[in-house]
Design an enzyme around this catalytic site. Structure first.
Site, PDB file in Angstrom:
ATOM      1  N   ASN A  13       1.555  -4.324   0.020  1.00 12.57           N
ATOM      2  CA  ASN A  13       3.005  -4.356  -0.213  1.00 12.57           C
ATOM      3  C   ASN A  13       3.320  -5.593  -1.063  1.00 12.57           C
ATOM      4  O   ASN A  13       3.270  -6.712  -0.571  1.00 12.57           O
ATOM      5  CB  ASN A  13       3.709  -4.419   1.159  1.00 12.57           C
ATOM      6  CG  ASN A  13       5.208  -4.583   1.020  1.00 12.57           C
ATOM      7  OD1 ASN A  13       5.770  -4.487  -0.078  1.00 12.57           O
ATOM      8  ND2 ASN A  13       5.874  -4.835   2.140  1.00 12.57           N
ATOM      9  N   LYS A  15       6.067  -6.436  -2.390  1.00 13.83           N
ATOM     10  CA  LYS A  15       7.446  -6.948  -2.194  1.00 13.83           C
ATOM     11  C   LYS A  15       8.109  -7.224  -3.549  1.00 13.83           C
ATOM     12  O   LYS A  15       7.828  -6.527  -4.521  1.00 13.83           O
ATOM     13  CB  LYS A  15       7.437  -8.167  -1.269  1.00 13.83           C
ATOM     14  CG  LYS A  15       6.689  -7.859   0.042  1.00 13.83           C
ATOM     15  CD  LYS A  15       6.872  -8.881   1.123  1.00 13.83           C
ATOM     16  CE  LYS A  15       6.108  -8.434   2.361  1.00 13.83           C
ATOM     17  NZ  LYS A  15       6.271  -9.324   3.498  1.00 13.83           N
ATOM     18  N   HIS A  98      10.918  -1.374   6.750  1.00 16.54           N
ATOM     19  CA  HIS A  98      10.229  -2.670   6.800  1.00 16.54           C
ATOM     20  C   HIS A  98      11.178  -3.693   7.429  1.00 16.54           C
ATOM     21  O   HIS A  98      12.392  -3.627   7.234  1.00 16.54           O
ATOM     22  CB  HIS A  98       9.829  -3.097   5.381  1.00 16.54           C
ATOM     23  CG  HIS A  98       8.950  -4.305   5.382  1.00 16.54           C
ATOM     24  ND1 HIS A  98       9.463  -5.573   5.518  1.00 16.54           N
ATOM     25  CD2 HIS A  98       7.602  -4.448   5.309  1.00 16.54           C
ATOM     26  CE1 HIS A  98       8.451  -6.442   5.520  1.00 16.54           C
ATOM     27  NE2 HIS A  98       7.316  -5.782   5.394  1.00 16.54           N
ATOM     28  N   GLU A 100      11.940  -6.583   6.692  1.00 14.79           N
ATOM     29  CA  GLU A 100      12.828  -7.275   5.740  1.00 14.79           C
ATOM     30  C   GLU A 100      14.023  -6.389   5.401  1.00 14.79           C
ATOM     31  O   GLU A 100      15.131  -6.888   5.179  1.00 14.79           O
ATOM     32  CB  GLU A 100      12.033  -7.675   4.486  1.00 14.79           C
ATOM     33  CG  GLU A 100      11.126  -8.870   4.788  1.00 14.79           C
ATOM     34  CD  GLU A 100       9.844  -8.912   3.982  1.00 14.79           C
ATOM     35  OE1 GLU A 100       9.741  -8.232   2.946  1.00 14.79           O
ATOM     36  OE2 GLU A 100       8.909  -9.622   4.415  1.00 14.79           O
ATOM     37  N   GLU A 170       4.291  -3.813  12.884  1.00 15.44           N
ATOM     38  CA  GLU A 170       4.403  -5.125  12.241  1.00 15.44           C
ATOM     39  C   GLU A 170       5.292  -6.031  13.089  1.00 15.44           C
ATOM     40  O   GLU A 170       6.532  -5.991  12.960  1.00 15.44           O
ATOM     41  CB  GLU A 170       5.022  -4.968  10.848  1.00 15.44           C
ATOM     42  CG  GLU A 170       4.161  -4.175   9.901  1.00 15.44           C
ATOM     43  CD  GLU A 170       4.360  -4.652   8.472  1.00 15.44           C
ATOM     44  OE1 GLU A 170       3.359  -5.029   7.848  1.00 15.44           O
ATOM     45  OE2 GLU A 170       5.503  -4.695   7.996  1.00 15.44           O
ATOM     46  N   GLY A 176       4.355 -12.785   7.126  1.00 15.88           N
ATOM     47  CA  GLY A 176       4.537 -13.872   6.167  1.00 15.88           C
ATOM     48  C   GLY A 176       4.564 -15.238   6.811  1.00 15.88           C
ATOM     49  O   GLY A 176       4.979 -16.217   6.187  1.00 15.88           O
ATOM     50  N   SER A 215       0.468 -11.016   8.292  1.00 17.85           N
ATOM     51  CA  SER A 215      -0.448 -12.123   7.976  1.00 17.85           C
ATOM     52  C   SER A 215      -1.918 -11.710   7.941  1.00 17.85           C
ATOM     53  O   SER A 215      -2.798 -12.496   8.305  1.00 17.85           O
ATOM     54  CB  SER A 215      -0.253 -13.290   8.955  1.00 17.85           C
ATOM     55  OG  SER A 215       1.044 -13.831   8.810  1.00 17.85           O
ATOM     56  N   GLY A 236       0.730  -7.865   3.071  1.00 17.02           N
ATOM     57  CA  GLY A 236       1.751  -8.410   2.185  1.00 17.02           C
ATOM     58  C   GLY A 236       1.151  -9.457   1.264  1.00 17.02           C
ATOM     59  O   GLY A 236       0.515  -9.145   0.256  1.00 17.02           O
ATOM     60  N   GLY A 237       1.328 -10.738   1.616  1.00 11.36           N
ATOM     61  CA  GLY A 237       0.919 -11.852   0.771  1.00 11.36           C
ATOM     62  C   GLY A 237      -0.485 -11.725   0.178  1.00 11.36           C
ATOM     63  O   GLY A 237      -0.685 -11.940  -1.022  1.00 11.36           O
TER      64      GLY A 237
HETATM   65  P1  PGA Z   1       2.266 -10.439   5.208  1.00 13.51           P
HETATM   66  O1  PGA Z   1       3.314  -9.219   5.053  1.00 13.51           O
HETATM   67  O2  PGA Z   1       0.889  -9.829   5.124  1.00 13.51           O
HETATM   68  O3  PGA Z   1       2.575 -11.344   4.055  1.00 13.51           O
HETATM   69  O4  PGA Z   1       2.525 -11.035   6.532  1.00 13.51           O
HETATM   70  C1  PGA Z   1       3.094  -8.003   5.711  1.00 13.51           C
HETATM   71  C2  PGA Z   1       4.237  -7.069   5.419  1.00 13.51           C
HETATM   72  O5  PGA Z   1       5.369  -7.525   5.263  1.00 13.51           O
HETATM   73  O6  PGA Z   1       4.047  -5.837   5.350  1.00 13.51           O
END
Ligand code: PGA
Length: 261
Positions: A13, A15, A98, A100, A170, A176, A215, A236-237
């Site tokens: 992802n 983002k 998600h 967010e 999640e 994050g 993470s 994500g990251g």
């Molecule tokens: P992250 O994000 O791996 O940066 O924690 C995961 C996500 O938001 O799907």
């Protein structure tokens, strides 16, 4: 279908990162490093803006595309929105709900339910994200939160349509943040998710893939992918770094291969 027969799924992802040339460069680098694996499906979720050019660039034997969000109507006066109808030719998956979207943009379970229904209606697979906040976990509400998010989020999905859909667990406090969920916590939450799906639909919970996200990094990938009931990862990251993301995919593949031995 037993756990071992569900193909593993790794979704990156991106983002709100990467313009068109940066996205193209990342795909180029990933294509050099990631092999096509029979046992792992690799999906990239870039911004809506670059789905079209990336759909022409990607090696379809290696990658599929996902959108990060969509509107619940097929068309209409919704300034700034993109519908599942518009995404239909471009993506295999749409990430819905998600955290967010829920927490920054105020998406409710009812809005998310309508989005899930529109994704299914348009022949795309939803990746429904669920997960508790730190406060909810502290208050002992994790099971209830997951139950409510699933019951409402899936309320318009029939038992036929639920087969093949993807749920991503999640925990909001792990996204994050570098706060790692313990394997025991993930196992319990994934068990709760499957239990809820079974309550809603009977025995089809074995046809639903459940991912973990929060993470995820290369060195802890194996610990998560080996958890009973976890069918893949939402990253994500680390998905923005070609070395990290390709290492995650390689670890998932290796874990699968080791299990088959
Ligand atoms: P992250 O994000 O791996 O940066 O924690 C995961 C996500 O938001 O799907």
């Amino acid at each position: 279908m037993g756990n071992l027969e569900r193909k593993k799924l790794v979704i990156g992802n991106w983002k709100m990162h990467l313009n068109a040339s940066q996205a193209s460069l990342l795909v180029h680098r990933l294509q050099e490093r990631i092999e096509s694996h029979r046992d792992v499906e690799v999906v990239l979720a870039p911004s809506h803006l670059v789905l079209q050019p990336l759909s022409l660039q990607i090696d379809r034997r290696k990658f599929k595309l996902a959108a990060q969000n969509c509107h619940w109507q097929d068309e209409g006066a919704f300034t700034g929105e993109v519908s599942a109808t518009m995404l239909h030719d471009l993506v295999h998956y749409v990430i819905v709900g998600h955290s967010e979207r829920r927490h920054i943009f105020g998406e409710t379970d009812d809005m998310i339910a309508k989005k899930v229904a529109s994704v299914v209606r348009n022949g795309i697979t939803p990746v429904l994200c669920v997960g508790e906040t730190a406060e909810e976990r502290k208050a002992g509400e994790t099971k209830q939160v997951l139950h409510d998010q699933l019951m409402v989020g899936l309320k318009d999905v029939t038992s036929d349509d639920v087969k093949g859909i993807v749920i991503a667990y999640e925990p909001v406090w792990a996204i994050g943040t570098g706060h790692y969920a313990k394997p025991g916590q993930v196992k319990e939450a994934v068990g709760t998710i499957r239990h809820n799906i079974r309550e809603l639909y009977g025995h089809v919970e074995d046809d639903v893939r459940v991912l973990y996200g929060g993470s995820v990094e290369p060195d802890i990938t194996r610990g998560y992918i080996e958890i009973d009931g976890v069918d893949g990862l939402l990253v994500g990251g680390a998905s923005l770094n070609y070395e990290h993301f390709s290492a995650i995919v390689a670890t998932v593949h290796k874990t699968e291969t080791d299990e088959e031995k």
